[in-house]
Design a protein around this motif. Structure first.
Motif, mmCIF file in Angstrom:
data_model
loop_
_atom_site.group_PDB
_atom_site.id
_atom_site.type_symbol
_atom_site.label_atom_id
_atom_site.label_comp_id
_atom_site.label_asym_id
_atom_site.label_seq_id
_atom_site.Cartn_x
_atom_site.Cartn_y
_atom_site.Cartn_z
ATOM 1 N N LYS A 251 -14.466 -7.624 -11.443
ATOM 2 C CA LYS A 251 -14.195 -6.187 -11.321
ATOM 3 C C LYS A 251 -13.182 -5.905 -10.207
ATOM 4 O O LYS A 251 -13.318 -6.394 -9.087
ATOM 5 N N LEU A 252 -12.210 -5.072 -10.522
ATOM 6 C CA LEU A 252 -11.138 -4.761 -9.590
ATOM 7 C C LEU A 252 -11.653 -4.015 -8.359
ATOM 8 O O LEU A 252 -11.174 -4.214 -7.247
ATOM 9 N N ARG A 253 -12.639 -3.177 -8.561
ATOM 10 C CA ARG A 253 -13.131 -2.346 -7.458
ATOM 11 C C ARG A 253 -13.870 -3.159 -6.391
ATOM 12 O O ARG A 253 -14.160 -2.660 -5.303
ATOM 13 N N ASP A 254 -14.194 -4.401 -6.721
ATOM 14 C CA ASP A 254 -14.888 -5.252 -5.755
ATOM 15 C C ASP A 254 -13.923 -5.937 -4.791
ATOM 16 O O ASP A 254 -14.359 -6.717 -3.939
ATOM 17 N N TYR A 255 -12.626 -5.633 -4.922
ATOM 18 C CA TYR A 255 -11.618 -6.339 -4.137
ATOM 19 C C TYR A 255 -10.658 -5.366 -3.456
ATOM 20 O O TYR A 255 -10.325 -4.305 -4.012
ATOM 21 N N GLN A 256 -10.233 -5.755 -2.264
ATOM 22 C CA GLN A 256 -9.101 -5.088 -1.613
ATOM 23 C C GLN A 256 -7.854 -5.818 -2.073
ATOM 24 O O GLN A 256 -7.754 -7.033 -1.928
ATOM 25 N N ILE A 257 -6.907 -5.078 -2.644
ATOM 26 C CA ILE A 257 -5.747 -5.692 -3.289
ATOM 27 C C ILE A 257 -4.556 -5.662 -2.339
ATOM 28 O O ILE A 257 -4.089 -4.596 -1.936
ATOM 29 N N ILE A 258 -4.073 -6.835 -1.978
ATOM 30 C CA ILE A 258 -2.912 -6.961 -1.092
ATOM 31 C C ILE A 258 -1.719 -7.376 -1.944
ATOM 32 O O ILE A 258 -1.770 -8.387 -2.650
ATOM 33 N N ILE A 259 -0.654 -6.582 -1.900
ATOM 34 C CA ILE A 259 0.509 -6.801 -2.766
ATOM 35 C C ILE A 259 1.738 -7.086 -1.921
ATOM 36 O O ILE A 259 2.038 -6.348 -0.971
ATOM 37 N N ASP A 260 2.462 -8.136 -2.281
ATOM 38 C CA ASP A 260 3.731 -8.458 -1.631
ATOM 39 C C ASP A 260 4.837 -8.338 -2.671
ATOM 40 O O ASP A 260 4.904 -9.133 -3.608
ATOM 41 N N SER A 261 5.674 -7.330 -2.505
ATOM 42 C CA SER A 261 6.807 -7.112 -3.413
ATOM 43 C C SER A 261 7.764 -6.155 -2.728
ATOM 44 O O SER A 261 7.633 -5.887 -1.526
ATOM 45 N N SER A 262 8.728 -5.632 -3.461
ATOM 46 C CA SER A 262 9.638 -4.642 -2.872
ATOM 47 C C SER A 262 8.885 -3.343 -2.619
ATOM 48 O O SER A 262 7.869 -3.055 -3.275
ATOM 49 N N ASN A 263 9.374 -2.558 -1.662
ATOM 50 C CA ASN A 263 8.724 -1.285 -1.351
ATOM 51 C C ASN A 263 8.662 -0.370 -2.568
ATOM 52 O O ASN A 263 7.667 0.328 -2.784
ATOM 53 N N LYS A 264 9.716 -0.401 -3.391
ATOM 54 C CA LYS A 264 9.768 0.442 -4.588
ATOM 55 C C LYS A 264 8.661 0.079 -5.562
ATOM 56 O O LYS A 264 7.953 0.953 -6.080
ATOM 57 N N VAL A 265 8.499 -1.196 -5.825
ATOM 58 C CA VAL A 265 7.462 -1.647 -6.760
ATOM 59 C C VAL A 265 6.077 -1.281 -6.237
ATOM 60 O O VAL A 265 5.230 -0.787 -6.997
ATOM 61 N N PHE B 281 -0.966 -5.354 -16.529
ATOM 62 C CA PHE B 281 -0.087 -4.210 -16.228
ATOM 63 C C PHE B 281 1.113 -4.662 -15.402
ATOM 64 O O PHE B 281 2.256 -4.280 -15.695
ATOM 65 N N LEU B 282 0.873 -5.491 -14.392
ATOM 66 C CA LEU B 282 1.970 -5.975 -13.554
ATOM 67 C C LEU B 282 2.965 -6.810 -14.359
ATOM 68 O O LEU B 282 4.180 -6.671 -14.209
ATOM 69 N N GLN B 283 2.445 -7.680 -15.210
ATOM 70 C CA GLN B 283 3.319 -8.541 -16.014
ATOM 71 C C GLN B 283 4.161 -7.731 -16.990
ATOM 72 O O GLN B 283 5.344 -8.035 -17.215
ATOM 73 N N LYS B 284 3.575 -6.722 -17.580
ATOM 74 C CA LYS B 284 4.290 -5.908 -18.567
ATOM 75 C C LYS B 284 5.284 -4.954 -17.910
ATOM 76 O O LYS B 284 6.421 -4.796 -18.373
ATOM 77 N N LYS B 285 4.876 -4.315 -16.805
ATOM 78 C CA LYS B 285 5.692 -3.291 -16.152
ATOM 79 C C LYS B 285 6.812 -3.903 -15.296
ATOM 80 O O LYS B 285 7.905 -3.350 -15.197
ATOM 81 N N TYR B 286 6.546 -5.057 -14.692
ATOM 82 C CA TYR B 286 7.511 -5.634 -13.744
ATOM 83 C C TYR B 286 7.776 -7.110 -14.070
ATOM 84 O O TYR B 286 7.504 -8.008 -13.244
ATOM 85 N N PRO B 287 8.324 -7.396 -15.241
ATOM 86 C CA PRO B 287 8.547 -8.796 -15.633
ATOM 87 C C PRO B 287 9.614 -9.506 -14.795
ATOM 88 O O PRO B 287 9.618 -10.733 -14.705
ATOM 89 N N ARG B 288 10.533 -8.748 -14.188
ATOM 90 C CA ARG B 288 11.634 -9.354 -13.445
ATOM 91 C C ARG B 288 11.501 -9.215 -11.934
ATOM 92 O O ARG B 288 12.346 -9.706 -11.187
ATOM 93 N N ASN B 289 10.476 -8.514 -11.472
ATOM 94 C CA ASN B 289 10.264 -8.335 -10.030
ATOM 95 C C ASN B 289 9.325 -9.410 -9.489
ATOM 96 O O ASN B 289 8.348 -9.776 -10.143
#
Length: 321
Positions: free
Chosen positions: A172-186, A61-69
């Motif tokens: 499984k995604l639910r087994d992890y706390q997901i920490i994201i570093d990107s722009s506030n908008k993304v 999903f990240l690769q498809k939705k935000y290819p340039r971010n």
């Protein structure tokens, strides 16, 4: 007399180590707490997704939705607190390693997952023909590096690369706390897509509070510089006392002072270089060039003070004569 001069040179060396250590403290905090965590910025937020998706679906999903971010993701396992999955679509911060290297952008593209270990990583490892592997869930992960020790990071942690093609993508995604570093908008858009709230990690809050609290370090840098300067002034007095005992005059006196002064300054250049390499070896410095500038500036200051002191004593002697 020589023993006293050796002691003073050692004091200057220790003062330079103190100055570099204070710079290391500042840069450790300015590295955004190293992600109490591992190279993320102040824009970092975390989310928790409770649906049945796996890591692979999330990354696709990240690769498809935000290819340039630019996006960097760290997923901390809820059941195994010392395990973190790392993914990025750009080159990540190159963290200092005791051996090997940290992850690169290419490590997230292939089908093979790699591992980076903390110094005391609590994970089964095996060495085969000189290569080290992490063994988890009947799978082997090639170890590409071991991180240096620095207090901002847990020493028992280990980090696995992940991508849609790699074995870790099936977790499984639910087994992890997901920490994201990107722009506030993304980050806001990602949180909205999954119907969750993006929160500020504690390490980011701590950094935002303390990022300008460097008065203590600046104070100690000044104190260490004053100690080094005073030691060099004492060296100048000792050298002048020595030359006076020889009763040299005129050109002989001038040549002795120049030659001896150059020798002292070269010794202090060696001291400065030694302090630099010792600090690079033993401390965390995100920008080593700042240490070069700081130590060079300190060396210039104490060298100028030494020269001015000798010049002052020489002119005072001439006036008295």
């Amino acid at each position: 007399m020589k023993f006293k001069k050796i002691i003073l040179v050692i004091i200057i060396f220790l003062s330079f180590l103190g100055i570099g250590s204070m710079l290391s403290n500042v840069q450790s905090r300015e590295a955004d707490q190293l992600l109490e965590a591992y190279g993320l910025s102040n824009n970092t937020r975390y989310i928790e997704i409770e649906n049945k998706q796996n890591v692979r679906s999330f990354l696709l999903f990240l690769q498809k939705k935000y290819p340039r971010n630019k996006i960097q993701v760290h997923m901390t396992c809820k059941s195994k607190k010392n395990q973190t999955l790392v993914w990025s679509n750009h080159d990540v911060l190159n963290l200092p390693t005791e051996s090997g290297r940290y992850f690169t952008k290419d490590d997230f593209k292939g089908r093979v997952s790699f591992a980076v270990l903390g110094l005391n990583a609590k994970v089964p490892t095996y060495k085969v023909q000189g290569n080290e592997y992490v063994y988890l869930n009947k799978k082997y992960y090639t170890v590409v590096g071991t991180l240096k020790h620095y207090r901002q990071m847990k020493q028992d942690s280990y980090y696995l690369s992940t991508s849609p093609k790699q074995p870790t993508g099936k977790l499984k995604l639910r087994d992890y706390q997901i920490i994201i570093d990107s722009s506030n908008k993304v980050i806001r858009q990602i949180a909205k897509h999954y119907g969750v709230k993006a929160k500020i990690p504690l390490f980011v809050k701590n950094h935002q509070i303390h990022q300008f609290s460097i008065i203590r370090e600046i104070t100690f840098i000044i104190i260490f510089l004053l100690i080094a300067s005073f030691s060099n002034l004492v060296l100048a007095f000792i050298d002048w006392k020595t030359v006076k005992s020889t009763h040299l005059k005129g050109n002989l006196l001038r040549n002795w002072l120049i030659n001896h002064g150059i020798r002292i300054l070269l010794i202090e250049v060696l001291v400065t270089i030694s302090a630099y390499f010792f600090l690079i070896w033993r401390t965390f410095l995100s920008k080593p060039q700042h240490l070069i500038w700081l130590l060079t500036g300190c060396w210039i200051i104490i060298s100028v003070l030494y020269s001015l002191c000798i010049l002052h004593l020489s002119r005072k002697d001439q006036n008295n004569a």
